[in-house]
Design an enzyme around this catalytic site. Structure first.
Site, mmCIF file in Angstrom:
data_model
loop_
_atom_site.group_PDB
_atom_site.id
_atom_site.type_symbol
_atom_site.label_atom_id
_atom_site.label_comp_id
_atom_site.label_asym_id
_atom_site.label_seq_id
_atom_site.Cartn_x
_atom_site.Cartn_y
_atom_site.Cartn_z
ATOM 1 N N ASP A 186 -28.408 30.282 49.265
ATOM 2 C CA ASP A 186 -28.983 29.007 48.862
ATOM 3 C C ASP A 186 -29.100 28.135 50.108
ATOM 4 O OD1 ASP A 186 -29.075 27.271 46.045
ATOM 5 O OD2 ASP A 186 -28.703 26.047 47.823
ATOM 6 N N TYR A 254 -35.901 23.416 39.304
ATOM 7 C CA TYR A 254 -37.067 24.287 39.537
ATOM 8 C C TYR A 254 -37.178 25.256 38.363
ATOM 9 C CZ TYR A 254 -36.340 22.285 44.102
ATOM 10 O OH TYR A 254 -36.158 21.382 45.118
ATOM 11 N N HIS A 256 -38.232 28.166 37.372
ATOM 12 C CA HIS A 256 -38.451 29.606 37.570
ATOM 13 C C HIS A 256 -37.039 30.160 37.513
ATOM 14 C CE1 HIS A 256 -40.253 33.261 39.603
ATOM 15 N NE2 HIS A 256 -38.950 33.487 39.632
ATOM 16 N N HIS A 258 -33.469 31.312 37.796
ATOM 17 C CA HIS A 258 -32.604 31.701 38.913
ATOM 18 C C HIS A 258 -31.154 31.495 38.502
ATOM 19 C CE1 HIS A 258 -33.629 27.419 39.398
ATOM 20 N NE2 HIS A 258 -32.372 27.286 39.784
ATOM 21 N N VAL A 259 -30.276 32.247 39.172
ATOM 22 C CA VAL A 259 -28.850 32.199 38.831
ATOM 23 C C VAL A 259 -28.083 31.816 40.093
ATOM 24 C CG1 VAL A 259 -26.873 33.578 38.052
ATOM 25 C CG2 VAL A 259 -29.142 33.973 37.041
ATOM 26 N N HIS A 260 -27.123 30.901 39.937
ATOM 27 C CA HIS A 260 -26.313 30.431 41.073
ATOM 28 C C HIS A 260 -25.048 31.287 41.181
ATOM 29 C CE1 HIS A 260 -28.444 26.403 41.175
ATOM 30 N NE2 HIS A 260 -28.774 26.858 39.986
HETATM 31 P P1 M7G Z 1 -31.717 24.222 40.377
HETATM 32 O O1 M7G Z 1 -30.736 24.614 39.328
HETATM 33 O O2 M7G Z 1 -33.174 24.393 40.018
HETATM 34 O O3 M7G Z 1 -31.538 22.725 40.776
HETATM 35 O O4 M7G Z 1 -31.337 25.093 41.650
HETATM 36 P P2 M7G Z 1 -30.693 21.893 41.819
HETATM 37 O O5 M7G Z 1 -31.458 21.941 43.122
HETATM 38 O O6 M7G Z 1 -30.729 20.500 41.234
HETATM 39 O O7 M7G Z 1 -29.339 22.512 41.862
HETATM 40 C C1 M7G Z 1 -32.209 25.398 42.678
HETATM 41 C C2 M7G Z 1 -31.372 25.920 43.845
HETATM 42 O O8 M7G Z 1 -32.251 26.366 44.855
HETATM 43 C C3 M7G Z 1 -30.496 24.822 44.453
HETATM 44 O O9 M7G Z 1 -29.172 25.293 44.561
HETATM 45 C C4 M7G Z 1 -31.155 24.536 45.807
HETATM 46 O O10 M7G Z 1 -30.217 24.183 46.812
HETATM 47 C C5 M7G Z 1 -31.842 25.859 46.119
HETATM 48 N N1 M7G Z 1 -33.054 25.708 46.933
HETATM 49 C C6 M7G Z 1 -34.002 24.755 46.816
HETATM 50 N N2 M7G Z 1 -34.987 24.983 47.728
HETATM 51 C C7 M7G Z 1 -36.191 24.169 47.866
HETATM 52 C C8 M7G Z 1 -34.659 26.111 48.436
HETATM 53 C C9 M7G Z 1 -35.308 26.833 49.487
HETATM 54 O O11 M7G Z 1 -36.392 26.511 49.987
HETATM 55 N N3 M7G Z 1 -34.660 27.962 49.914
HETATM 56 C C10 M7G Z 1 -33.447 28.350 49.396
HETATM 57 N N4 M7G Z 1 -32.873 29.443 49.898
HETATM 58 N N5 M7G Z 1 -32.815 27.679 48.415
HETATM 59 C C11 M7G Z 1 -33.422 26.562 47.921
#
Ligand code: M7G
Length: 318
Positions: A186, A254, A256, A258-260
């Site tokens: 991330d 976002y 689309h 995804h899993v953290h």
């Molecule tokens: P989320 O649950 O959609 O929302 O997670 P949040 O950002 O409010 O947690 C999206 C995850 O993608 C987050 O942990 C961001 O830090 C990570 N992320 C966002 N962007 C734009 C990027 C990127 O360009 N590259 C990578 N590797 N991670 C990203």
């Protein structure tokens, strides 16, 4: 280094030596920060040691996030030996100092979003938050129309899936179009220490926006992410599944799927019960009831300036 399933060399947290290779880690000749003109401070968290700044880079709106990174154990002895100490006060057996570390041990993680949209600026602005309870019907009538018109672009996600960006950061990939995903760090994690390990698994399929879309049809996808994600992290970083917090956000930023994957010891932003749903709970809930996430009420926090909060208010739901 061990080989991963996709043939890539196993990854360890990056050292400064790693950073000397390739252009990642090289001094950037085109610094977006040096041209940055500060408009205002969006958020300043002294406890988390980060600051979010709104400004302009060559007339474009930008957000810059500065964050002091954790002290690294592998550089401790160098830090103590090669820094200068300035005495602040001394009293009996107690003394405090300002330690001036050499530049390479005193880095500040910097994230730049440019051009930043108004929504980015709002995302980082400190705001009061409210808990909203969304039924399945509210999702279809209020949330879905809103996110379809207002959500953040997922171009960065498509760039990762198509290897147009961050291809060299991919830790593991299962290319299957239905059950496959890409696992990579991330951008909140600088990969220098394991205490704040943070990876995301981004699914190849593009038809699943969030937790709300999941049914038992997606169980093979979710179990695949869990098992291959955990195996990869165990092999490449030496962190076992019992040390991981694996979850989905609802609402995500976002849309689309995804899993953290984060270190259990790291209190990652958004890992509280009001936003994070453990992947293992999601799998069990879908096994018990395929339409669980279509029909049940889900609670989540919304910031005072979030347009979705206004929609819920207008619909008399708050
Ligand atoms: P989320 O649950 O959609 O929302 O997670 P949040 O950002 O409010 O947690 C999206 C995850 O993608 C987050 O942990 C961001 O830090 C990570 N992320 C966002 N962007 C734009 C990027 C990127 O360009 N590259 C990578 N590797 N991670 C990203």
């Amino acid at each position: 280094m061990a080989e991963s399933e996709n043939g890539r060399a196993a990854k360890r947290p990056k050292t400064d030596a790693d950073n000397e290779r390739g252009d990642v880690g090289e001094v950037s000749s085109d610094s977006p920060v040096s041209d940055f003109e500060i408009t205002r401070i969006l958020r300043d968290c002294s406890r988390e040691k980060n600051i979010f700044i709104h400004g302009k880079v060559k007339d474009q709106d930008a957000v810059v996030i500065l964050e002091k990174t954790p002290i690294r154990q592998d550089t401790l002895s160098e830090l103590l030996k090669s820094s200068q100490l300035k005495l602040e006060m001394k009293n009996d057996i107690y003394s405090t100092y300002q330690l001036q570390a050499p530049a390479h041990l005193n880095e500040i993680k910097t994230t730049v979003v440019c051009p930043a949209t108004e929504k980015h600026v709002k995302k980082y602005l400190h705001q009061e938050v409210f808990l909203v309870e969304e039924s399945g019907e509210d999702y279809r009538n209020i949330t879905l129309p809103y996110i379809s018109s207002q959500s953040f672009s997922v171009q960065w996600v498509h760039n990762i899936l198509e290897k147009k960006a961050e291809a060299d950061r991919i830790v593991f990939e299962d290319p299957d179009p239905d059950t496959g995903f890409v696992l990579l760090p991330d951008f909140k994690w600088d990969q220098k220490q394991l205490q704040d390990l943070y990876l995301i698994a981004i699914v190849h399929r593009r038809d699943v926006k969030s937790l709300r879309d999941l049914t038992s049809e997606h169980l093979p996808l979710l179990t695949n992410i869990r098992s291959k994600g955990e195996d990869t992290i165990q092999q490449q970083y030496g962190v076992p599944p019992s040390k991981l917090r694996v979850y989905l956000h609802y609402q995500p930023s976002y849309y689309h799927l995804h899993v953290h994957f984060t270190s259990l010891e790291y209190n990652a932003p958004g890992c509280g019960v009001e936003r994070a749903h453990l992947l293992s709970d999601v799998i069990q809930n879908l096994k018990a009831d395929s339409s669980y996430y279509h029909s049940r009420s889900l609670a989540f926090p919304l910031r005072a300036d979030d347009g979705l909060l206004l929609r819920f208010k207008e619909a008399g739901k708050l």
